[in-house]
Scaffold this motif. Structure first.
Motif, PDB file in Angstrom:
ATOM      1  N   ARG A 125       0.811  -1.146   0.105  1.00 13.12           N
ATOM      2  CA  ARG A 125      -0.407  -0.025   0.395  1.00 13.12           C
ATOM      3  C   ARG A 125       1.181   1.453   0.003  1.00 13.12           C
ATOM      4  NH1 ARG A 125      -2.280   3.364   3.912  1.00 13.12           N
ATOM      5  NH2 ARG A 125      -5.227   3.905   2.809  1.00 13.12           N
ATOM      6  N   GLU A 220      -8.187  -0.337  -6.243  1.00 16.32           N
ATOM      7  CA  GLU A 220      -7.890   1.152  -4.760  1.00 16.32           C
ATOM      8  C   GLU A 220      -7.384   0.953  -3.513  1.00 16.32           C
ATOM      9  OE1 GLU A 220      -9.575   4.013  -5.740  1.00 16.32           O
ATOM     10  OE2 GLU A 220      -9.935   3.000  -7.743  1.00 16.32           O
ATOM     11  N   GLY A 222      -8.359   2.665  -0.552  1.00 19.35           N
ATOM     12  CA  GLY A 222      -9.933   1.661   0.415  1.00 19.35           C
ATOM     13  C   GLY A 222      -9.109   2.424   1.507  1.00 19.35           C
ATOM     14  N   ALA A 223      -9.913   1.590   2.670  1.00 18.65           N
ATOM     15  CA  ALA A 223      -9.610   3.192   3.735  1.00 18.65           C
ATOM     16  C   ALA A 223      -8.233   1.978   4.997  1.00 18.65           C
ATOM     17  CB  ALA A 223     -11.461   2.028   4.615  1.00 18.65           C
ATOM     18  N   LEU A 232      -4.564  -4.620   3.398  1.00 16.10           N
ATOM     19  CA  LEU A 232      -5.730  -4.339   2.353  1.00 16.10           C
ATOM     20  C   LEU A 232      -7.041  -5.894   1.935  1.00 16.10           C
ATOM     21  CD1 LEU A 232      -3.026  -3.739  -0.190  1.00 16.10           C
ATOM     22  CD2 LEU A 232      -4.543  -2.402   0.887  1.00 16.10           C
ATOM     23  N   ASP A 234      -9.998  -5.986   2.549  1.00 14.00           N
ATOM     24  CA  ASP A 234     -11.332  -5.892   1.735  1.00 14.00           C
ATOM     25  C   ASP A 234     -10.468  -5.971  -0.086  1.00 14.00           C
ATOM     26  OD1 ASP A 234     -12.234  -5.589   3.839  1.00 14.00           O
ATOM     27  OD2 ASP A 234     -13.210  -4.059   3.912  1.00 14.00           O
ATOM     28  N   GLN A 235      -9.620  -5.434  -0.528  1.00 12.50           N
ATOM     29  CA  GLN A 235      -9.392  -5.373  -1.909  1.00 12.50           C
ATOM     30  C   GLN A 235      -9.203  -6.706  -1.872  1.00 12.50           C
ATOM     31  OE1 GLN A 235      -8.545  -3.826   0.806  1.00 12.50           O
ATOM     32  NE2 GLN A 235      -7.515  -1.510  -0.139  1.00 12.50           N
TER      33      GLN A 235
END
Length: 367
Positions: A125, A220, A222-223, A232, A234-235
């Motif tokens: 990230r 993306e 994301g949060a 990461l 969720d991704q």
């Protein structure tokens, strides 16, 4: 999927207590510890009804909910034998329902299913929100973490963190690209998932070696990552949902090729059981149906598995008994060193939901 992580479980003789419990401590639960204790009391009653001994109950009681440091939704899989905890697995997701079973074989397949598809990956990230110029002020922040999906949800590894001035990003990206390549090689990552600002990630991606760019997936940002959970998360779920590990792909391709030419493969329950009896299975392929009531006959050894009681007695087993088919098959796979590949039916629909790739083909009958 290799099942070595289950070997400690089968080194102990049964009977076993097998417990699957939601131990989530997310913000939606007002008093999670009380909720976990209540769920365990219900499961404890189920174990008592099945004849569990006090020592086994005490071993589970002393372990239930001891994963308080794991944030978010998750669960526990606990296995005891003769009053001793023999295996504890953290579940990336809560079980569909809390269950407890006491019997001669452990209920291990639900734990295996939660390990699938077991894809090694590297997540990176790159956080930057400033002006896209090397003359801009501010810093670029980089986090990187290797893991195996989906277990990494609740067992993240050590994370690289680096923060550099924007003016140094070109030079730093060059060095980080070498580090990422080395990190991916050491961890056996088959996928690199890269997230963040398009400009900053583009500079890093362009400096990666060609072989690693071929395994790159951009997502993306994301949060902000939740402490104690996978970077990461969720991704990664979006990237890996419905996907098989490369190793399992190779096994499945080999199975289908052998099947097409009538080689070292078989389909259906009877053929699978026969191959397991002979220790002939290299990998078992399963369209998983956890609701199946199917049972098989088993004896004291992993290869003691049969469709009927008489079949097992013919192998010299004096006291055969019936057990759930999934429990019997899992023990046989671990005991014979075979692998398991969960195959979605939409990818390959197997006869009776099961098939095997054999270590060797049976000799052709003489004419």
């Amino acid at each position: 999927m290799r099942l070595d992580f289950l070997e400690p479980l089968y080194k102990e003789a049964g009977p076993y207590a097998s417990v699957y419990l939601d131990t989530s401590r997310d913000s939606a639960i007002e008093d999670p510890d009380a909720a976990i204790a209540l769920r365990w009391r219900h499961l404890r009653d189920d174990l008592i009804a099945e004849g569990a001994d006090p020592d086994s109950l005490a071993a589970v009681t002393g372990t239930v909910g001891d994963d308080a440091a794991v944030p978010g939704v998750h669960g526990q899989a606990l296995f005891t034998a003769h009053g001793k905890l023999v295996l504890q697995g953290e579940l990336p997701l809560p079980p569909a329902q809390d269950t407890a079973h006491f019997g001669p074989l452990p209920d291990a397949l639900p734990l295996v299913v939660q390990h699938a598809p077991e894809i090694p990956y590297l997540a990176v990230r790159v956080h930057y929100t400033g002006r896209h110029s090397m003359e801009a002020e501010g810093t670029v922040r980089v986090d990187a973490e290797a893991g195996v999906w989906p277990v990494a949800r609740v067992a993240p590894t050590g994370r690289l963190h680096e923060e550099v001035p924007v003016a140094q990003w070109l030079q730093t990206a060059e060095r980080l690209a070498d580090y990422v390549d080395s990190f991916a090689h050491r961890s056996g990552a088959e996928t690199l998932v890269l997230a963040g600002d398009v400009w900053a990630t583009g500079i890093l991606a362009n400096r990666l070696p060609k072989h690693l760019r071929g395994r790159l997936t951009t997502v993306e940002a994301g949060a902000t990552p939740l402490p104690g959970r996978a970077l990461l998360e969720d991704q990664l779920e979006a990237v890996f949902t419905g996907r098989m590990a490369a190793h399992d792909h190779v096994l499945l391709a080999s199975f289908l090729a052998q099947q097409a030419r009538g080689g070292a493969s078989a389909e259906g329950l009877a053929a699978t059981v026969s191959a397991l009896q002979r220790g002939q299975v290299k990998a078992l392929f399963l369209n998983n149906h956890p609701e199946s009531p199917l049972r098989l006959w088993v004896g004291p050894q992993p290869e003691h598995i049969a469709l009927t009681e008489n079949d097992l007695r013919a192998y010299g087993v004096q006291t055969p008994r019936q057990e759930r088919a999934d429990a019997a098959l899992t023990r046989a796979l671990v005991g014979t060193g075979a692998e398991l590949v969960l195959v979605p039916e939409e990818r390959v629909k197997l006869h009776e939901g099961i098939g095997v790739l054999l270590r060797y083909a049976d000799p052709a009958p003489s004419t």
